[in-house]
Design a protein around this motif. Structure first.
Motif, PDB file in Angstrom:
ATOM      1  N   SER A 248       0.831  -1.200   0.000  1.00 44.03           N
ATOM      2  CA  SER A 248       0.000   0.000   0.000  1.00 44.03           C
ATOM      3  C   SER A 248       0.868   1.253   0.000  1.00 44.03           C
ATOM      4  N   GLY A 249       0.460   2.210  -0.797  1.00 47.24           N
ATOM      5  CA  GLY A 249       1.219   3.432  -0.938  1.00 47.24           C
ATOM      6  C   GLY A 249       2.110   3.417  -2.158  1.00 47.24           C
ATOM      7  N   ALA A 250       2.461   2.222  -2.627  1.00 40.90           N
ATOM      8  CA  ALA A 250       3.253   2.082  -3.850  1.00 40.90           C
ATOM      9  C   ALA A 250       2.442   1.407  -4.943  1.00 40.90           C
ATOM     10  N   MET A 251       1.725   0.347  -4.586  1.00 37.73           N
ATOM     11  CA  MET A 251       0.985  -0.442  -5.568  1.00 37.73           C
ATOM     12  C   MET A 251      -0.521  -0.348  -5.385  1.00 37.73           C
ATOM     13  N   SER A 252      -0.948   0.433  -4.415  1.00 35.05           N
ATOM     14  CA  SER A 252      -2.365   0.721  -4.186  1.00 35.05           C
ATOM     15  C   SER A 252      -2.431   2.024  -3.409  1.00 35.05           C
TER      16      SER A 252
ATOM     17  N   SER B 230       0.508  -5.397   2.333  1.00 37.34           N
ATOM     18  CA  SER B 230       1.275  -4.839   3.437  1.00 37.34           C
ATOM     19  C   SER B 230       1.465  -3.353   3.191  1.00 37.34           C
ATOM     20  N   SER B 231       2.094  -2.708   4.135  1.00 37.93           N
ATOM     21  CA  SER B 231       2.337  -1.276   4.029  1.00 37.93           C
ATOM     22  C   SER B 231       3.816  -1.035   3.740  1.00 37.93           C
ATOM     23  N   ILE B 232       4.160   0.229   3.514  1.00 42.36           N
ATOM     24  CA  ILE B 232       5.562   0.579   3.307  1.00 42.36           C
ATOM     25  C   ILE B 232       5.935   1.727   4.238  1.00 42.36           C
ATOM     26  N   SER B 233       7.217   1.871   4.474  1.00 39.67           N
ATOM     27  CA  SER B 233       7.723   3.053   5.156  1.00 39.67           C
ATOM     28  C   SER B 233       7.634   4.228   4.190  1.00 39.67           C
ATOM     29  N   MET B 234       6.904   5.260   4.570  1.00 43.50           N
ATOM     30  CA  MET B 234       6.771   6.417   3.699  1.00 43.50           C
ATOM     31  C   MET B 234       8.044   7.269   3.702  1.00 43.50           C
ATOM     32  N   GLN B 235       9.009   6.905   4.537  1.00 39.56           N
ATOM     33  CA  GLN B 235      10.295   7.589   4.533  1.00 39.56           C
ATOM     34  C   GLN B 235      11.286   6.924   3.574  1.00 39.56           C
ATOM     35  N   SER B 236      11.295   5.570   3.540  1.00 38.58           N
ATOM     36  CA  SER B 236      12.279   4.857   2.726  1.00 38.58           C
ATOM     37  C   SER B 236      11.675   4.060   1.581  1.00 38.58           C
ATOM     38  N   GLY B 237      10.382   3.746   1.646  1.00 42.83           N
ATOM     39  CA  GLY B 237       9.758   2.877   0.649  1.00 42.83           C
ATOM     40  C   GLY B 237       9.898   1.403   0.948  1.00 42.83           C
ATOM     41  N   ALA B 238      10.562   1.036   2.044  1.00 42.29           N
ATOM     42  CA  ALA B 238      10.755  -0.370   2.392  1.00 42.29           C
ATOM     43  C   ALA B 238       9.455  -0.975   2.921  1.00 42.29           C
ATOM     44  N   PRO B 239       9.175  -2.252   2.618  1.00 41.91           N
ATOM     45  CA  PRO B 239       7.979  -2.905   3.161  1.00 41.91           C
ATOM     46  C   PRO B 239       8.038  -2.988   4.684  1.00 41.91           C
ATOM     47  N   THR B 240       6.882  -2.832   5.308  1.00 41.37           N
ATOM     48  CA  THR B 240       6.774  -2.993   6.758  1.00 41.37           C
ATOM     49  C   THR B 240       5.726  -4.061   7.056  1.00 41.37           C
ATOM     50  N   PHE B 241       5.873  -4.712   8.205  1.00 44.07           N
ATOM     51  CA  PHE B 241       4.996  -5.837   8.540  1.00 44.07           C
ATOM     52  C   PHE B 241       4.587  -5.759  10.004  1.00 44.07           C
ATOM     53  N   GLY B 242       3.458  -6.392  10.310  1.00 48.02           N
ATOM     54  CA  GLY B 242       2.993  -6.430  11.685  1.00 48.02           C
ATOM     55  C   GLY B 242       2.356  -5.132  12.138  1.00 48.02           C
ATOM     56  N   THR B 243       1.995  -4.263  11.194  1.00 50.44           N
ATOM     57  CA  THR B 243       1.396  -2.983  11.531  1.00 50.44           C
ATOM     58  C   THR B 243      -0.127  -3.061  11.408  1.00 50.44           C
ATOM     59  N   PRO B 244      -0.862  -2.090  11.978  1.00 55.09           N
ATOM     60  CA  PRO B 244      -2.323  -2.244  12.064  1.00 55.09           C
ATOM     61  C   PRO B 244      -3.059  -2.195  10.729  1.00 55.09           C
TER      62      PRO B 244
ATOM     63  N   VAL C  79      -2.965   4.634  -0.280  1.00 54.61           N
ATOM     64  CA  VAL C  79      -2.450   4.492   1.081  1.00 54.61           C
ATOM     65  C   VAL C  79      -3.547   4.114   2.070  1.00 54.61           C
ATOM     66  N   THR C  80      -4.805   4.244   1.688  1.00 52.72           N
ATOM     67  CA  THR C  80      -5.890   3.998   2.635  1.00 52.72           C
ATOM     68  C   THR C  80      -6.365   2.547   2.578  1.00 52.72           C
ATOM     69  N   VAL C  81      -6.968   2.116   3.688  1.00 56.81           N
ATOM     70  CA  VAL C  81      -7.475   0.747   3.771  1.00 56.81           C
ATOM     71  C   VAL C  81      -8.564   0.504   2.723  1.00 56.81           C
ATOM     72  N   LEU C  82      -9.544   1.409   2.610  1.00 59.49           N
ATOM     73  CA  LEU C  82     -10.648   1.195   1.679  1.00 59.49           C
ATOM     74  C   LEU C  82     -10.200   1.300   0.228  1.00 59.49           C
ATOM     75  N   GLY C  83      -9.266   2.204  -0.049  1.00 59.95           N
ATOM     76  CA  GLY C  83      -8.751   2.290  -1.412  1.00 59.95           C
ATOM     77  C   GLY C  83      -8.021   1.026  -1.814  1.00 59.95           C
ATOM     78  N   THR C  84      -7.218   0.487  -0.896  1.00 61.84           N
ATOM     79  CA  THR C  84      -6.508  -0.768  -1.171  1.00 61.84           C
ATOM     80  C   THR C  84      -7.487  -1.917  -1.355  1.00 61.84           C
ATOM     81  N   LEU C  85      -8.510  -1.987  -0.488  1.00 70.85           N
ATOM     82  CA  LEU C  85      -9.510  -3.051  -0.616  1.00 70.85           C
ATOM     83  C   LEU C  85     -10.236  -2.978  -1.952  1.00 70.85           C
ATOM     84  N   THR C  86     -10.584  -1.783  -2.374  1.00 72.33           N
ATOM     85  CA  THR C  86     -11.279  -1.618  -3.649  1.00 72.33           C
ATOM     86  C   THR C  86     -10.438  -2.172  -4.795  1.00 72.33           C
ATOM     87  N   GLN C  87      -9.172  -1.784  -4.829  1.00 73.68           N
ATOM     88  CA  GLN C  87      -8.317  -2.213  -5.938  1.00 73.68           C
ATOM     89  C   GLN C  87      -8.069  -3.720  -5.915  1.00 73.68           C
TER      90      GLN C  87
END
Length: 458
Positions: A211-215, A253-267, A217-225
């Motif tokens: 999310s944020g790179a391939m969809s 999953s989400s990404i760090s909006m500072q580096s673009g790296a994938p993050t895991f275990g987040t809400p 950044v929001t939960v509903l926007g990602t779900l829609t896509q």
């Protein structure tokens, strides 16, 4: 989204023609779908429950309608252990992980590309991987999807193992078909999808989202896509063969909006998973998601809490096919030996959790309550004596002893205990029996296919 924006289906004229025949508006490689078409195609014929047969019938699994299958991690090019550190995976590592999955009671499935065996040419390694699942385990397994001909090889090997007629009428292999998010299906994945669906084998239709790179950044926007991408892929399987088993999958999953790296275990990815699982249940098909995800480089505290967060979310969200349950490190780049057995331990705990409480007369324990009465203890009562061996899950890795006993036994941390368990399991491994004639036929097929093509790096 499907009607107004559409999706691209690249490099496959047959698929574009199939969509035209369904009344879609096809402009070049962009397909615009009539409202409700994809959902109707799926709900008319796709099964809500999938039975994947194993060569050992006792290992056969069900997905959907409340059944959950726990599956090893998939795809890492690297492996790691305490003895040799981080390195490229080999076919020996691949076989080791197949054996570890076979010996792990909490894992119901042998998985697919449990690590990339980079010491085997790219265009031939699928043969060794599929054969390893068939020979060194008797649990269900996944086939190759990296080219349509490799998917066909997987199906042909299944026909040797199970028999051609059985394969035509039953699911014996499952496969991961990823959308190229955002909003693209490419010819490699489409080719593999068609092979498996037409042979009545299960496909997991899975957008791969950061999310944020391939969809959005929001939960509903990602779900829609991801729902739109998955709907189109699942519908295509039913056009190929109505009734073909299909699973609604997502990796989000989400990404760090500072580096673009994938993050895991987040809400936020947990909320995506819960929403996608509800959409799958509304649609009426099994649901796939992860898994023991972590960005940690080693099996440390970060790996533990990120993996625990994602495993619990997937279990309680109602995932039916939990890919990446065991071994995942470094955002999926690494398959960890110690991490694998730690996660396999967690898988056994999840199985106990999802079984729910025992509501039988023994579970109600009124005889124990009557026997003990006020002010006494339950340690010696008859009910406790009958149940103490199975009442609570006992981890083969966790240390619950006193500090003094832990110190006397070498002061080993979890990684060291897991390393010892890996070695113990591999030393004790015994291959499941297989019909010698079937094994010979499989080996002949692998040899013939390898000799039919030069080595290639793609």
């Amino acid at each position: 989204m499907l009607e107004e924006i559409g999706l691209d289906f690249r490099g496959d004229e047959e698929v574009l023609a199939m969509w035209r025949d369904q009344g879609c508006d096809v402009r070049g490689e962009r397909v615009h779908f009539p409202r409700g078409l994809c959902k109707k195609l799926i709900q008319d014929t796709a099964p809500s429950l999938i039975t994947q047969h194993a060569r050992n019938p006792a290992r056969t699994v069900k997905m959907g309608e409340g059944h959950t299958v726990l599956v090893p991690a998939y795809g890492p090019p690297f492996v790691r252990d305490l003895d040799k550190g981080r390195r490229y995976g080999t076919i020996e590592d691949f076989r080791n992980f197949v054996k570890l999955a076979y010996m792990s009671p909490g894992l119901h499935h042998s998985g697919g590309t449990v690590c990339e065996p980079v010491d085997v040419p790219v265009n031939k390694r699928h043969l060794d991987m599929v054969y390893s699942h068939m020979r060194w385990s008797d649990k269900p397994f996944m086939g190759s999807v990296t080219a349509p001909e490799r998917a066909q090889d997987s199906v042909d090997m299944c026909k040797i193992l199970f028999g051609e007629d059985f394969v035509d009428q039953n699911c014996v292999v499952i496969n991961l078909i990823n959308a190229n998010s955002p909003m693209v299906w490419d010819d490699t994945m489409l080719g593999a999808l068609k092979v498996y669906a037409r042979n009545n084998q299960a496909t997991v239709i899975s957008p791969f989202i950061l999310s944020g790179a391939m969809s959005p950044v929001t939960v509903l926007g990602t779900l829609t896509q991801l729902y739109a991408e998955a709907l189109a892929g699942m519908a295509l399987t039913q056009i190929c063969r109505p009734g073909a088993p299909v699973v609604f999958g997502t990796f989000a999953s989400s990404i760090s909006m500072q580096s673009g790296a994938p993050t895991f275990g987040t809400p936020e990815p947990s909320l995506v998973l819960y929403g996608a699982a509800q959409l799958a249940r509304r649609l009426g098909v099994p649901f796939r998601s992860g898994g023991g995800f972590t960005a940690a480089k080693t099996a440390d505290a970060q790996a533990a809490y990120e993996s625990a967060n994602t495993l619990q979310t997937a279990a309680l969200g109602g995932v039916n096919f939990m890919l990446h349950t065991a071994g995942w490190l470094e955002g999926g780049l690494v398959m960890g030996y110690e991490k694998f057995v730690m996660d396999a331990d967690q898988a056994s705990m999840l199985g106990r959790l999802l079984d729910g409480p025992d509501l039988s007369e023994n579970g109600q324990a009124m005889d124990a309550i009557r026997e003990v009465g006020p002010g006494m203890h339950y340690l010696g009562c008859a009910h406790t004596q009958r149940n103490f061996e199975t009442a609570f899950y006992r981890s083969p890795l966790a240390d619950n002893n006193s500090y003094e006993q832990w110190e006397a036994e070498g002061s080993l941390d979890m990684n060291q205990r897991a390393n010892a368990r890996v070695k113990k399991l591999l030393a004790e491994y015994q291959a499941p029996e297989i019909d010698p004639g079937v094994d010979e036929a499989l080996q002949e097929f692998v040899t013939r296919r390898k000799e039919s093509m030069p080595d290639a790096a793609y």
